[in-house]
Design a protein around this motif. Structure first.
Motif, PDB file in Angstrom:
ATOM      1  N   PRO A   3      31.504  47.671  45.299  1.00 24.43           N
ATOM      2  CA  PRO A   3      31.837  46.685  46.340  1.00 24.43           C
ATOM      3  C   PRO A   3      30.609  46.156  47.069  1.00 24.43           C
ATOM      4  O   PRO A   3      30.592  44.991  47.489  1.00 24.43           O
ATOM      5  N   ALA A   4      29.568  47.000  47.216  1.00 23.64           N
ATOM      6  CA  ALA A   4      28.369  46.551  47.931  1.00 23.64           C
ATOM      7  C   ALA A   4      27.691  45.396  47.198  1.00 23.64           C
ATOM      8  O   ALA A   4      27.319  44.374  47.801  1.00 23.64           O
ATOM      9  N   LEU A   5      27.542  45.519  45.895  1.00 25.84           N
ATOM     10  CA  LEU A   5      26.873  44.454  45.132  1.00 25.84           C
ATOM     11  C   LEU A   5      27.765  43.232  44.954  1.00 25.84           C
ATOM     12  O   LEU A   5      27.269  42.097  44.896  1.00 25.84           O
ATOM     13  N   LEU A   6      29.075  43.435  44.861  1.00 21.95           N
ATOM     14  CA  LEU A   6      29.980  42.280  44.827  1.00 21.95           C
ATOM     15  C   LEU A   6      29.829  41.465  46.108  1.00 21.95           C
ATOM     16  O   LEU A   6      29.739  40.230  46.068  1.00 21.95           O
ATOM     17  N   LEU A   7      29.792  42.158  47.238  1.00 24.11           N
ATOM     18  CA  LEU A   7      29.609  41.469  48.519  1.00 24.11           C
ATOM     19  C   LEU A   7      28.259  40.748  48.553  1.00 24.11           C
ATOM     20  O   LEU A   7      28.168  39.610  49.033  1.00 24.11           O
ATOM     21  N   ALA A   8      27.207  41.391  48.022  1.00 19.11           N
ATOM     22  CA  ALA A   8      25.889  40.753  47.994  1.00 19.11           C
ATOM     23  C   ALA A   8      25.924  39.457  47.187  1.00 19.11           C
ATOM     24  O   ALA A   8      25.346  38.438  47.591  1.00 19.11           O
ATOM     25  N   GLY A   9      26.586  39.486  46.036  1.00 18.53           N
ATOM     26  CA  GLY A   9      26.680  38.280  45.222  1.00 18.53           C
ATOM     27  C   GLY A   9      27.445  37.165  45.917  1.00 18.53           C
ATOM     28  O   GLY A   9      27.038  35.994  45.882  1.00 18.53           O
ATOM     29  N   LEU A  10      28.533  37.509  46.577  1.00 14.46           N
ATOM     30  CA  LEU A  10      29.341  36.499  47.263  1.00 14.46           C
ATOM     31  C   LEU A  10      28.565  35.888  48.432  1.00 14.46           C
ATOM     32  O   LEU A  10      28.686  34.684  48.702  1.00 14.46           O
ATOM     33  N   ILE A  11      27.783  36.693  49.116  1.00 13.84           N
ATOM     34  CA  ILE A  11      26.968  36.175  50.224  1.00 13.84           C
ATOM     35  C   ILE A  11      25.867  35.270  49.699  1.00 13.84           C
ATOM     36  O   ILE A  11      25.539  34.237  50.298  1.00 13.84           O
ATOM     37  N   LEU A  12      25.287  35.644  48.569  1.00 12.52           N
ATOM     38  CA  LEU A  12      24.121  34.930  48.061  1.00 12.52           C
ATOM     39  C   LEU A  12      24.466  33.557  47.491  1.00 12.52           C
ATOM     40  O   LEU A  12      23.630  32.637  47.550  1.00 12.52           O
ATOM     41  N   VAL A  13      25.655  33.391  46.955  1.00  8.20           N
ATOM     42  CA  VAL A  13      26.010  32.132  46.275  1.00  8.20           C
ATOM     43  C   VAL A  13      25.813  30.906  47.168  1.00  8.20           C
ATOM     44  O   VAL A  13      25.116  29.950  46.770  1.00  8.20           O
ATOM     45  N   PRO A  14      26.408  30.833  48.362  1.00  2.00           N
ATOM     46  CA  PRO A  14      26.194  29.611  49.162  1.00  2.00           C
ATOM     47  C   PRO A  14      24.748  29.421  49.595  1.00  2.00           C
ATOM     48  O   PRO A  14      24.303  28.281  49.789  1.00  2.00           O
ATOM     49  N   ILE A  15      23.995  30.508  49.728  1.00  2.00           N
ATOM     50  CA  ILE A  15      22.586  30.376  50.111  1.00  2.00           C
ATOM     51  C   ILE A  15      21.791  29.745  48.978  1.00  2.00           C
ATOM     52  O   ILE A  15      20.993  28.828  49.188  1.00  2.00           O
TER      53      ILE A  15
END
Length: 443
Positions: free
Chosen positions: A64-76
């Protein structure tokens, strides 16, 4: 123009003064950045697992930690100016990022590095330093004096990155070697960088002592027993260095492939890269029964733990760490954001310690050759790599310097020879590989 005339010129003296003045605030902001990143990392991997009843993060924690990281990074990556910073597979090079890219760089680093994206803080720090310096210099002055703007950008980057290298020495040597300059040009660039990073190091060290915050910089509080290298260390050291160079280089090539893959349909493929990194970290924890933290983070703290007690690590666990972290690092290089150097140092150190059981190869020698070889491969700066390894080893460095020097060259030459083979076979050079000695950090 002769160096003496340049040093006497009013414009260059103003440039030196501005470098010294900017060193303090850039170091202060870099201190806040690194401290906050370290505190968030501790919260994710220590405080939160303990709060839900675990003594250490369970094996599935990275998912879940890396999934959250990917979701945060996409719009950036897709919407912010600058895309959250340079891709790590491109090294620390490229043009300095301007002030407009700072929000994306800072947000990407603070939101994803603590979640375990297997990358370091060095590239975001350099972007932060150069962006702040250019912001202070002003767009109008940059257009009127573009060379002065570039020098100040490099001074800001040097100041920022020196905060995690324990002082200005490694950062300044990196700039000198990377720039590939000689004579007058060398001193014109070197003096502002040295001045700004020296002032910044003083500020950074002071705030660290006054506040008590840990920045998680690259350091070895404890190292294995000092030994004098013998024939066995050199007979085994050179082939082990070649092996480490091959591992680091081919992991880097995974980043090249990943970068091409994520250039299309960037959003979903960025998330896929983050999830793949999480799966590899979870696999390490599941296979070894150890904490996923050892493979998840950039490697500063883990490097210190490994050096303090290398005997506590089974060889099998070290080999699994190398495999899983190398694959995760390669994917992260092409699809995520952060710095490429720190994880590579840990990969080299882990492989060197794992090979130290070979007859005649000592633990201290294995640690030294592993760190310097991996750093030389990923930066293509052999002198900087040797200086960094020597500073990390501290009192042990004097006896290990012959091996450090030799393995630095071995790693550098091996990487270039393998790249030559790849080009002859039609494989393009990795984006992060410097076309000339030192392109890794030159603006």
């Amino acid at each position: 123009m002769p160096l003496r005339d340049i040093l006497r010129s009013r414009g260059y003296l103003m440039l030196l003064l501005l470098s010294a003045v900017l060193g303090a605030p850039i170091a202060f902001l870099a201190f806040l950045f690194v401290s906050l990143q370290h505190e968030l990392q501790h919260a994710v991997w220590t405080d939160l697992p303990e709060a839900v009843g675990y003594t250490q993060p369970p094996w599935w924690w990275p998912l879940p930690a890396l999934l959250l990281a990917g979701l945060i990074l996409v719009p950036i990556v897709t919407r912010f100016p600058g895309g959250g910073g340079h891709r790590p597979v491109d090294g620390l090079g490229g043009p300095p990022l301007g002030p407009e890219a700072l929000p994306g760089v800072v947000l990407a680093a603070l939101a994803t590095l603590p979640l375990g994206v297997v990358l370091g803080p060095e590239a975001p720090l350099m972007a932060l330093g150069s962006g702040l310096a250019l912001l202070a210099f002003g767009a109008v002055k940059r257009s009127a004096h573009p060379k002065a703007g570039l020098v100040l950008a490099m001074s800001g980057s040097t100041t920022a990155i020196s905060t995690i290298f324990g002082g200005p020495l490694v950062a300044v040597v990196m700039i000198v070697e990377a720039a590939g300059l000689a004579g007058t040009q060398l001193f014109v660039l070197l003096l502002p960088c040295l001045l700004a990073s020296g002032v910044g190091a003083l500020v950074f060290t002071g705030f660290g002592r006054w506040t008590g915050f840990s920045t998680g910089g690259l350091s070895l509080p404890s190292v294995p027993a000092d030994t004098t290298p013998d024939a066995g260390d050199f007979l085994w050291g050179v082939p082990v260095a070649v092996l480490i160079a091959v591992i680091v280089l081919y992991a880097h090539r995974i980043g090249t492939v990943t970068a091409r893959w994520t250039s299309l349909r960037t959003g979903p493929r960025t998330v896929a890269c983050a999830v793949a990194v999480g799966v590899l970290i979870a696999a390490y924890a599941l296979i070894t029964g150890r904490s996923p933290t050892e493979a998840a983070l950039s490697g500063q703290a883990m490097l210190g733990t490994l050096a303090a007690d290398p005997g506590a690590w089974p060889v099998a666990a070290l080999l699994v760490l190398v495999v899983c972290k190398a694959l995760a690092w390669g994917i992260a290089l092409g699809g995520l954001r952060g710095g490429p150097i720190f994880p590579a140092v840990l990969l080299g150190a882990a492989m060197g310690v794992a090979c130290s059981g070979l007859p005649g190869l000592g633990v201290t020698a294995g640690l030294a050759l592993g760190m310097v070889t991996a750093t030389a491969v990923v930066t293509r700066l052999p002198v900087t790599s040797a200086v960094l390894a020597a500073l990390l080893l501290g009192p042990d460095a004097s006896n290990q310097m012959p091996l450090i020097a030799i393995c630095s060259v071995v790693g550098f030459v091996t990487a270039h020879l393998l790249e030559g083979v790849g080009r002859r076979r039609g494989v393009s050079r990795e984006p992060g590989a410097a076309p000339e000695a030192g392109a890794a950090t030159s603006p």
